[in-house]
Write an enzyme that holds these catalytic residues in place. Structure first.
Site, PDB file in Angstrom:
ATOM      1  N   GLU A  96       0.700  -0.881  -0.187  1.00 52.12           N
ATOM      2  CA  GLU A  96      -0.196  -0.355  -0.268  1.00 52.12           C
ATOM      3  C   GLU A  96       0.957   1.672   0.002  1.00 52.12           C
ATOM      4  OE1 GLU A  96      -1.407   2.855   0.433  1.00 52.12           O
ATOM      5  OE2 GLU A  96      -2.061   2.351   2.337  1.00 52.12           O
ATOM      6  N   CYS A 123      -1.912   8.702   3.180  1.00 55.67           N
ATOM      7  CA  CYS A 123      -2.027   8.287   0.954  1.00 55.67           C
ATOM      8  C   CYS A 123      -3.373   8.922   0.485  1.00 55.67           C
ATOM      9  CB  CYS A 123      -1.990   6.676   1.161  1.00 55.67           C
ATOM     10  SG  CYS A 123       0.445   6.147   1.198  1.00 55.67           S
TER      11      CYS A 123
END
Length: 466
Positions: free
Chosen positions: A227, A261
């Site tokens: 990720e 993110c």
């Protein structure tokens, strides 16, 4: 030496000697041995560990939240929410893991053939500083429920959080050796990845580090979940509720001081309503309070490290030099700590730094699109593909547009966020694999076919001649 620095004032909090090779070797051996026993424990019993994790997290919420805020600067109210979310995730998988991991019957000519979900072994978790507890427990709850063990290599600016996680696991009843935190320098990670006692790797971090880890794990032929970075578009169409969209946009960009993110980073707004949206957005940003992250009224604390603040400021300067309009903020705040004000860049275009690169901090880029078609094109014009949002009064139209976006998640009239109920992850240079939901718990398992032929009656035993 691994050192924790308080980003609110730049002062040292604590320092630790890095674990040596002998400690690493002993931790790997203990985890591998413990996992061989743990995998045989029925999942209905394994989830008791998750219940224990949730209980310990809630009991120590204030202590752990203060630790997060001191080490990485998150406002205390957000740190408390992070701990509660970790506990909820443990509860979620404690309830659903037996269902998610149950054998699945396969219709075939064979009798009772199934797909089974067996654990892989010990997983190396390489975790970042921005959500120092959530990123680990997001992975850990399903991984332990599935029968795996884990070794944690945390970001070195949050060593106290890393050690606290080990304490939580012990207090929750984790079998001896099944989990261990390693305080080590980054150059030691490749030895862990290559070690035969590590079965798989999960990483949350930058795209650059992800590429390195993927190469190392790929060479060792080990499963990975990555990720990575994101430059999430927040698309506002002409028929959207602008007041609501602008209010949510402020939170979507500046939560966690913009260091996530899945923060919205590129605000792509149809030209016809762009001026109105920008005014509403800037009015909301102006209300954010910057200051001591321990103050419960603070919305914007410091950035986690000085070099991150300096890098973000350089991105802003390049974008403004290329022709963007600086509406708010735009330079570090003088004084103690690593404070950068909420910054708004308007009239950003695709060739500019704030459009092309991930801005990991409190900077919003406003991009104006002539129509819906161009808005979608601009949203996809990036190397990233993590989250995205569409704001529109026409839900059915928004559903169709969602299928055109290159992203692991599309939120319609809402803010992108991770949730245990839904799979989470990205495409393109935002990584691969999924966490959370049923898909997340099945990432670190061996999806095994068990084919069972029809049973035949045993032949009669011949009689012994008399």
């Amino acid at each position: 030496m691994i050192t924790a620095i308080n980003p609110a004032n730049g002062r040292e909090l604590a320092r630790f000697e890095a674990h040596d090779d002998a400690y690493m070797d002993a931790a790997l051996t203990a985890a591998a041995n413990a996992q061989k026993t743990w995998r045989k424990v029925p999942v209905e019993e394994r989830v008791g560990l998750l219940c224990g994790m949730a209980k310990v997290l809630r009991a120590g919420k204030m202590r752990y939240a203060e630790m997060i805020t001191l080490e990485m600067g998150k406002p205390i109210i957000e740190s408390e929410a992070e701990i509660e979310k970790c506990a909820y995730n443990c509860d979620f998988y404690a309830e659903r893991a037996p269902q998610y991991l149950a054998d699945e019957p396969v219709a075939s000519n064979a009798s009772e053939s199934v797909v089974a979900f067996d654990p892989l072994g010990v997983v190396l978790a390489i975790m970042p500083w921005n959500y120092p507890f959530w990123q680990f427990f997001r992975f850990a709850a399903p991984a332990f429920a599935a029968g795996n063990g884990a070794i944690l290599k945390h970001a070195n600016n949050v060593p106290q959080c890393a050690l606290a996680i080990e304490e939580i696991m012990q207090e929750a009843g984790c079998p001896e050796g099944l989990f261990r935190t390693l305080l080590i320098e980054p150059q030691k990670v490749v030895a862990l990845i290559e070690d035969d006692r590590i079965a798989a790797v999960t990483l949350t971090g930058s795209t650059e580090v992800g590429a390195i880890v993927a190469s190392q794990a790929g060479k060792a032929l080990k499963k990975q979940v990555l990720e990575l970075g994101g430059s999430d578009p927040f698309i506002v169409l002409a028929d959207a509720d602008l007041e609501e969209a602008a209010a949510v946009a402020v939170k979507a960009r500046y939560i966690n001081v913009g260091q996530s993110c899945v923060n919205a980073k590129r605000f792509i707004v149809e030209e016809s309503i762009a001026d109105c949206f920008v005014e509403l957005f800037c009015a909301g940003v102006a209300k954010l309070k910057i200051g001591d992250p321990m103050d419960r009224d603070t919305n914007i604390g410091p950035m986690a490290r000085a070099n991150l603040m300096d890098g973000l400021n350089a991105q802003v300067e390049k974008t403004v030099s290329a022709g963007a309009t600086l509406r708010m903020g735009g330079k570090p705040i003088e004084g103690e700590g690593f404070f950068y004000p909420p910054t708004v860049l308007d009239h950003v275009t695709p060739e500019m730094t704030a459009f092309r690169e991930e801005t990991f901090g409190p900077v919003a880029a406003i991009i104006r699109a002539k129509d819906t078609h161009e808005a979608i094109r601009l949203a996809n014009d990036t190397e990233f593909g993590l989250g995205s949002a569409i704001w529109s009064g026409d839900i059915e139209r928004a559903r169709k547009l969602a299928r055109e976006l290159d992203a692991g998640a599309v939120f319609i009239n809402g803010m992108v966020a991770s949730d245990p109920r839904y799979p989470f992850g990205g495409i393109k240079r935002s990584g691969y694999g999924r966490e959370l939901g049923v898909y997340g718990i099945r990432e670190f398992v061996n999806i095994k076919t068990v084919w069972i032929g029809p049973a035949k009656a045993a032949a009669p035993t011949p009689k012994t001649p008399e």
